[in-house]
Design an enzyme around this catalytic site. Sequence first.
Site, PDB file in Angstrom:
ATOM      1  N   LYS A 125       3.052   6.311   0.358  1.00 23.82           N
ATOM      2  CA  LYS A 125       3.681   5.884   1.626  1.00 23.82           C
ATOM      3  C   LYS A 125       5.118   5.435   1.419  1.00 23.82           C
ATOM      4  O   LYS A 125       5.522   5.012   0.343  1.00 23.82           O
ATOM      5  CB  LYS A 125       2.807   4.824   2.299  1.00 23.82           C
ATOM      6  N   ARG A 145      -7.714   5.454  -0.420  1.00 26.80           N
ATOM      7  CA  ARG A 145      -7.394   6.785   0.118  1.00 26.80           C
ATOM      8  C   ARG A 145      -6.163   7.283  -0.631  1.00 26.80           C
ATOM      9  O   ARG A 145      -5.088   6.702  -0.500  1.00 26.80           O
ATOM     10  CB  ARG A 145      -7.141   6.672   1.619  1.00 26.80           C
TER      11      ARG A 145
HETATM   12  N1  HH2 Z   1      -3.095   7.085   6.326  1.00 25.70           N
HETATM   13  C1  HH2 Z   1      -2.813   8.318   6.780  1.00 25.70           C
HETATM   14  C2  HH2 Z   1      -3.787   9.080   7.449  1.00 25.70           C
HETATM   15  N2  HH2 Z   1      -5.036   8.591   7.639  1.00 25.70           N
HETATM   16  N3  HH2 Z   1      -6.608   6.853   7.348  1.00 25.70           N
HETATM   17  C3  HH2 Z   1      -6.905   5.623   6.917  1.00 25.70           C
HETATM   18  N4  HH2 Z   1      -8.149   5.124   7.092  1.00 25.70           N
HETATM   19  N5  HH2 Z   1      -5.988   4.832   6.272  1.00 25.70           N
HETATM   20  C4  HH2 Z   1      -4.713   5.257   6.060  1.00 25.70           C
HETATM   21  O1  HH2 Z   1      -3.904   4.487   5.494  1.00 25.70           O
HETATM   22  C5  HH2 Z   1      -4.346   6.569   6.518  1.00 25.70           C
HETATM   23  C6  HH2 Z   1      -5.343   7.352   7.175  1.00 25.70           C
HETATM   24  C7  HH2 Z   1      -1.449   8.892   6.567  1.00 25.70           C
HETATM   25  O2  HH2 Z   1      -1.346   9.551   5.358  1.00 25.70           O
HETATM   26  P1  HH2 Z   1      -1.439  11.138   5.143  1.00 25.70           P
HETATM   27  O3  HH2 Z   1      -2.782  11.645   5.514  1.00 25.70           O
HETATM   28  O4  HH2 Z   1      -1.015  11.466   3.766  1.00 25.70           O
HETATM   29  O5  HH2 Z   1      -0.338  11.739   6.130  1.00 25.70           O
HETATM   30  P2  HH2 Z   1      -0.401  12.346   7.590  1.00 25.70           P
HETATM   31  O6  HH2 Z   1      -0.967  11.349   8.520  1.00 25.70           O
HETATM   32  O7  HH2 Z   1       1.043  12.663   7.873  1.00 25.70           O
HETATM   33  O8  HH2 Z   1      -1.272  13.571   7.550  1.00 25.70           O
END
Ligand code: HH2
Length: 258
Positions: free
Chosen positions: A202, A238
């Site tokens: 992040k 995660r």
């Molecule tokens: N962060 C993201 C997406 N889903 N779910 C939970 N429970 N906790 C988190 O911190 C979280 C999440 C964002 O990260 P990422 O999937 O890498 O990116 P994007 O939302 O752009 O797909």
Amino acid sequence: MGVVNVTPDSFSDGGVNFDPADAAATARRLLAEGAAIVDVGGESTRPGAEPVSTDEELRRVVPVLEALQGLPVSIDTAKAEVAAQALELGAELVNDVTALRGDPELAGVVAEYDAYLCLMHMQGEPRTMQADPHYEDVVAEVVRVLDERLTFAVSQGIREESICLDPGIGFGKTVEHNFELLRRLDELTALGRPLLVGISRKSSLGKIMGDPEAKTGTTAASVGAAVLAYERGASIFRAHDVYEHVEALTAARAIVAR
Ligand code: HH2
């Protein structure tokens, strides 16, 4: 929890797993590297992201879920229809970044399938959440909201034992809010449910390295933050770089020995 974003625009890995065959191969690799579950998502929630339709989200995730049948899968969605199809295809956990505030039908779907559920805290919605996050006391506010969402979920027939909670690192929070939450994670463990932390790659981790415009953080910074979160009570991580997290957290667990 290994991350598999079947999206063209995710902040951390946008596009690399947009092809279903690539996404399924990544998921299998993350499980082989030691992930207990893989989190498949078809809608980016990065700051500024535009929502996608139910049809488009299904088009992205269903072929991946079909390819992963029999393996431990979580569905990262706020939509009841997407969750229902994923659970029908064998997903075990619904990871809802809106904590059951996005779709009024989702709680019923989770209850009906007796699925696991992650309730995450977010201030605002992805399109605008980073514009001006504001709290009197970020930790007290996150505790209050997660407690309220937990009570709501249970009132909808979801078993409390099936629910984990997540402070939502980066979801309507400044760098300082994010680190305050990690520093005082023990106040969230007091809610009595397992805590999931998603800080992997992040932007806060990039910003503290000196680039105020950073969109991502490095693997090393992610692993360091995860180890600290573990020490303060988190139990589900995660992460995109599963192998590195598993090694570091195995070492941390051997030291903390709990
Ligand atoms: N962060 C993201 C997406 N889903 N779910 C939970 N429970 N906790 C988190 O911190 C979280 C999440 C964002 O990260 P990422 O999937 O890498 O990116 P994007 O939302 O752009 O797909």
